[in-house]
Design a protein around this motif. Sequence first.
Motif: not given
Length: 228
Positions: A108, A115-116, A161, A163, A165, A167
């Motif tokens: 993403s 972002h992910s 999925r 995230p 972290e 970004l």
Amino acid sequence: MKLDRRTAMQIVGTGILSMAALLCCIAAWAVDSAPASGPDRPKVTDWMQAWGSISAVFAGLIAAGAAAALLMHERQQAREAREALAAARSGEEEERAQLVFASQIGLSVSSGKIHSARATIFNHRTSPIHWVSGAVELIDGRQIPLLPVEFILPGGHANLRGPAEPLIPSSGDARMDQDLSIAILEFTDSTGQRWKRVDNTRPRRIPHNPYLRVREVVEADQPPATPE
């Protein structure tokens, strides 16, 4: 220490020859020290009895050596059979582990930042897999951990999925970032063996640590950490 058949036979043969040489030396000493005449002179029957005893000792040594060689040969064959069976079982387990793989890797990306990440894990085994976890590794080597799932049923799949972290900056080409990313997958099979696959390459066993697994599951309620 493992001895091959030839070495074992050499050791047994050397022992028999050494004993035979010792007995010959004793016999030669007896002949040399026996009086040539007189009442103490050994009779022919005495010599025949002595040489008969020596022959019996030789026969016993040969029989013992043959039995020892046969026993060692049988043990060697049994060990080789066990090793072959273990190798065959290991190959079968590895083939079953290859039936679990990752696909449909995605990223993403927004405003030049990743972002992910996501990946779909498929289980084509005939038994469920547990503590399924993994990560998506980007082109620069950085990894985005994926949130684990507790199990995947036979013939099923799960979408993992995670995230990013913090970004992660994109290379500027979102399609290239996604196409060159790879999935790192870990899971535990129905026998309790944990496996790791990198980019769907050959599965690798992860050493089993029951205490670490139980402690992490109870205290952290998450799959066991994997030593790198």
